[in-house]
Design a protein around this motif. Structure first.
Motif, PDB file in Angstrom:
ATOM      1  N   MET A   1      17.127 -19.620  -5.239  1.00 43.19           N
ATOM      2  CA  MET A   1      16.814 -19.167  -3.880  1.00 43.19           C
ATOM      3  C   MET A   1      15.308 -18.919  -3.726  1.00 43.19           C
ATOM      4  SD  MET A   1      19.554 -18.718  -1.865  1.00 43.19           S
ATOM      5  CE  MET A   1      21.315 -18.396  -1.885  1.00 43.19           C
ATOM      6  N   LYS A   2      14.812 -19.187  -2.552  1.00 43.69           N
ATOM      7  CA  LYS A   2      13.421 -18.864  -2.210  1.00 43.69           C
ATOM      8  C   LYS A   2      13.434 -17.547  -1.447  1.00 43.69           C
ATOM      9  CE  LYS A   2      11.074 -22.511  -0.699  1.00 43.69           C
ATOM     10  NZ  LYS A   2      10.818 -23.760   0.082  1.00 43.69           N
ATOM     11  N   ILE A   3      12.781 -16.553  -2.011  1.00 45.09           N
ATOM     12  CA  ILE A   3      12.935 -15.183  -1.507  1.00 45.09           C
ATOM     13  C   ILE A   3      11.580 -14.555  -1.192  1.00 45.09           C
ATOM     14  CG2 ILE A   3      13.692 -12.853  -2.125  1.00 45.09           C
ATOM     15  CD1 ILE A   3      15.886 -14.216  -3.847  1.00 45.09           C
ATOM     16  N   LEU A   4      11.479 -13.971   0.004  1.00 41.29           N
ATOM     17  CA  LEU A   4      10.313 -13.160   0.368  1.00 41.29           C
ATOM     18  C   LEU A   4      10.690 -11.701   0.205  1.00 41.29           C
ATOM     19  CD1 LEU A   4       7.461 -12.802   1.567  1.00 41.29           C
ATOM     20  CD2 LEU A   4       8.536 -12.735   3.837  1.00 41.29           C
ATOM     21  N   LEU A   5       9.831 -10.967  -0.477  1.00 41.27           N
ATOM     22  CA  LEU A   5      10.047  -9.536  -0.713  1.00 41.27           C
ATOM     23  C   LEU A   5       8.866  -8.776  -0.135  1.00 41.27           C
ATOM     24  CD1 LEU A   5      11.465  -7.108  -2.085  1.00 41.27           C
ATOM     25  CD2 LEU A   5      10.376  -7.794  -4.226  1.00 41.27           C
ATOM     26  N   THR A   6       9.087  -8.103   1.010  1.00 44.20           N
ATOM     27  CA  THR A   6       8.012  -7.269   1.558  1.00 44.20           C
ATOM     28  C   THR A   6       8.046  -5.920   0.851  1.00 44.20           C
ATOM     29  OG1 THR A   6       9.244  -6.186   3.346  1.00 44.20           O
ATOM     30  CG2 THR A   6       8.380  -8.390   3.794  1.00 44.20           C
ATOM     31  N   GLY A   7       6.880  -5.345   0.614  1.00 44.97           N
ATOM     32  CA  GLY A   7       6.821  -4.084  -0.125  1.00 44.97           C
ATOM     33  C   GLY A   7       7.133  -4.256  -1.604  1.00 44.97           C
ATOM     34  N   GLY A   8       6.959  -5.468  -2.108  1.00 46.11           N
ATOM     35  CA  GLY A   8       7.339  -5.775  -3.492  1.00 46.11           C
ATOM     36  C   GLY A   8       6.433  -5.185  -4.554  1.00 46.11           C
ATOM     37  N   ALA A   9       5.269  -4.654  -4.140  1.00 46.35           N
ATOM     38  CA  ALA A   9       4.385  -3.996  -5.112  1.00 46.35           C
ATOM     39  C   ALA A   9       4.601  -2.489  -5.133  1.00 46.35           C
ATOM     40  CB  ALA A   9       2.925  -4.303  -4.782  1.00 46.35           C
ATOM     41  N   GLY A  10       5.606  -2.034  -4.392  1.00 46.14           N
ATOM     42  CA  GLY A  10       5.936  -0.615  -4.389  1.00 46.14           C
ATOM     43  C   GLY A  10       6.889  -0.255  -5.509  1.00 46.14           C
ATOM     44  N   PHE A  11       7.304   0.984  -5.531  1.00 48.81           N
ATOM     45  CA  PHE A  11       8.137   1.517  -6.607  1.00 48.81           C
ATOM     46  C   PHE A  11       9.479   0.782  -6.707  1.00 48.81           C
ATOM     47  CE2 PHE A  11      11.440   5.036  -7.130  1.00 48.81           C
ATOM     48  CZ  PHE A  11      11.597   4.817  -8.489  1.00 48.81           C
ATOM     49  N   ILE A  12      10.292   0.838  -5.659  1.00 50.40           N
ATOM     50  CA  ILE A  12      11.585   0.157  -5.702  1.00 50.40           C
ATOM     51  C   ILE A  12      11.389  -1.356  -5.644  1.00 50.40           C
ATOM     52  CG2 ILE A  12      13.813  -0.155  -4.542  1.00 50.40           C
ATOM     53  CD1 ILE A  12      13.597   2.719  -3.530  1.00 50.40           C
ATOM     54  N   HIS A  71       7.348 -21.967   3.585  1.00 49.60           N
ATOM     55  CA  HIS A  71       8.257 -21.812   2.454  1.00 49.60           C
ATOM     56  C   HIS A  71       9.739 -21.818   2.806  1.00 49.60           C
ATOM     57  CE1 HIS A  71       4.792 -21.122  -0.031  1.00 49.60           C
ATOM     58  NE2 HIS A  71       4.410 -20.091   0.702  1.00 49.60           N
ATOM     59  N   LYS A  72      10.093 -21.642   4.090  1.00 50.30           N
ATOM     60  CA  LYS A  72      11.505 -21.701   4.492  1.00 50.30           C
ATOM     61  C   LYS A  72      12.388 -20.835   3.590  1.00 50.30           C
ATOM     62  CE  LYS A  72      10.402 -24.872   7.532  1.00 50.30           C
ATOM     63  NZ  LYS A  72      10.278 -24.531   8.956  1.00 50.30           N
ATOM     64  N   PHE A  73      12.152 -19.538   3.622  1.00 52.06           N
ATOM     65  CA  PHE A  73      12.850 -18.611   2.727  1.00 52.06           C
ATOM     66  C   PHE A  73      14.352 -18.580   3.000  1.00 52.06           C
ATOM     67  CE2 PHE A  73       8.546 -16.725   3.263  1.00 52.06           C
ATOM     68  CZ  PHE A  73       8.111 -16.898   1.960  1.00 52.06           C
ATOM     69  N   ASP A  74      15.135 -18.434   1.938  1.00 55.59           N
ATOM     70  CA  ASP A  74      16.580 -18.265   2.064  1.00 55.59           C
ATOM     71  C   ASP A  74      16.940 -16.823   2.386  1.00 55.59           C
ATOM     72  OD1 ASP A  74      17.459 -20.988   1.212  1.00 55.59           O
ATOM     73  OD2 ASP A  74      16.423 -20.412  -0.637  1.00 55.59           O
TER      74      ASP A  74
END
Length: 312
Positions: A1-12, A71-74
């Motif tokens: 899967m192509k995944i975008l993670l916002t806030g990915g540099a945070g704790f959770i 990127h056409k994220f899934d």
């Protein structure tokens, strides 16, 4: 899967990214570093699936448009937000812009690209627990801070896209999450702050009388819950809680960590109007829909977190 993670540099977010990469997915991280840190993601760079870290804001519509078009994220795991209750009381506009307007911006890109979105909300939207079984998703909400209000508004937007556009959307409400990589300063969680002060022989300061309770969820259990919500169609259109299923008073937590009442100090509460007296999670819906249950006890989680702080 192509995944975008916002806030990915945070704790959770850091732990969610790690889980996704371990499962072999391709991950892009978008974070403005207002809460996160590039140090949180250095370990992730070694994974083949790690694609790119972009320092940018969910308020930057042009950036979001180009990212999604390229990127056409899934799936989009949307964790990026202002998360501090007192900051939201002092400056409600910033929290509203980030948590509500920012979520709208992400939703629009997901709608245009038919990208599933998992929206990270918070247990702070709830009123106090009034029964022994804990807070279920049907429990009354009470947005007692602009942070909680902005999250409730964003939740309703997210669910409206499910009903109006048939976009696969999920609203998740993890309870108080703690563990390695959580900040230990004023913006950190109570567990991280208490453990750091215990290690440094500093006093443990409790806001108010300390009788307020929290349901403390270890971060790896939380991250597994977040990831699972993105890969199960049963979650679509749903609000889902996750917690340990046991609560503990802040007084008892402090004593559990220090074993010394002389080091525990009570101070005036900075936002008593937004305090929730009792938080206890009913995660039965997460078990039913996702097959998720927490694995790490509070004692084990505290030990893991303390060991991580000692290494730091």
């Amino acid at each position: 899967m192509k995944i975008l993670l916002t806030g990915g540099a945070g704790f959770i977010g850091r732990w969610v990214a790690l889980k996704l990469l371990e499962k072999g997915h391709k991950v892009w991280i978008l974070d403005d570093l207002s809460n996160g840190s590039e140090e949180n993601i250095t370990q992730l760079l070694n994974y083949e699936g790690f694609q790119e870290f972009l320092r940018g804001s969910i308020l930057d519509e042009d950036l979001l448009i180009s990212l999604f078009q390229e990127h056409k994220f899934d799936i989009c795991y949307h964790l990026g937000a202002s998360i501090n209750v007192q900051d939201s009381i002092d400056d409600p506009k910033t929290t509203f812009n980030n948590d509500t307007i920012g979520t709208f911006n992400v939703l629009e890109r997901c709608r245009e690209n038919n990208t599933k979105i998992v929206f990270m909300s918070t247990c702070m939207v709830y009123d106090r627990c009034v029964n022994k079984n804990g807070i279920s998703e049907k429990h009354p909400t009470k947005p007692a801070s602009p942070y909680a209000g902005a999250k409730v508004a964003a939740e309703n937007l997210v669910l409206s896209y499910y009903y109006a556009y048939k976009l696969p959307t999920v609203v998740i409400r993890p309870f108080n999450t703690y563990g390695p990589y959580q900040k230990t300063g004023g913006e950190g969680g109570v567990v991280a702050i208490f453990l750091k002060n215990h290690i440094s022989n500093s006093p443990l300061s409790i806001y108010g009388d300390g009788n307020q309770t929290r349901d403390l969820l270890y971060v790896e259990d939380c991250a597994e819950f977040v990831v699972m919500a993105g890969f199960n169609d049963k979650a679509n259109g749903q609000i889902i809680n996750a917690g340990l299923g046991k609560d503990i008073s802040i007084n008892d937590l402090a004593f559990l960590i220090t074993n010394d009442n002389k080091r525990i100090h009570h101070i005036e509460h900075i936002h008593p109007q937004s305090e929730i007296d009792k938080l206890l999670c009913d995660s039965s819906k997460a078990k039913e829909l996702l097959g998720w249950e927490p694995k790490v006890t509070l004692q084990e989680g505290l030990e893991r977190t303390k060991n991580w702080l000692l290494k730091g």
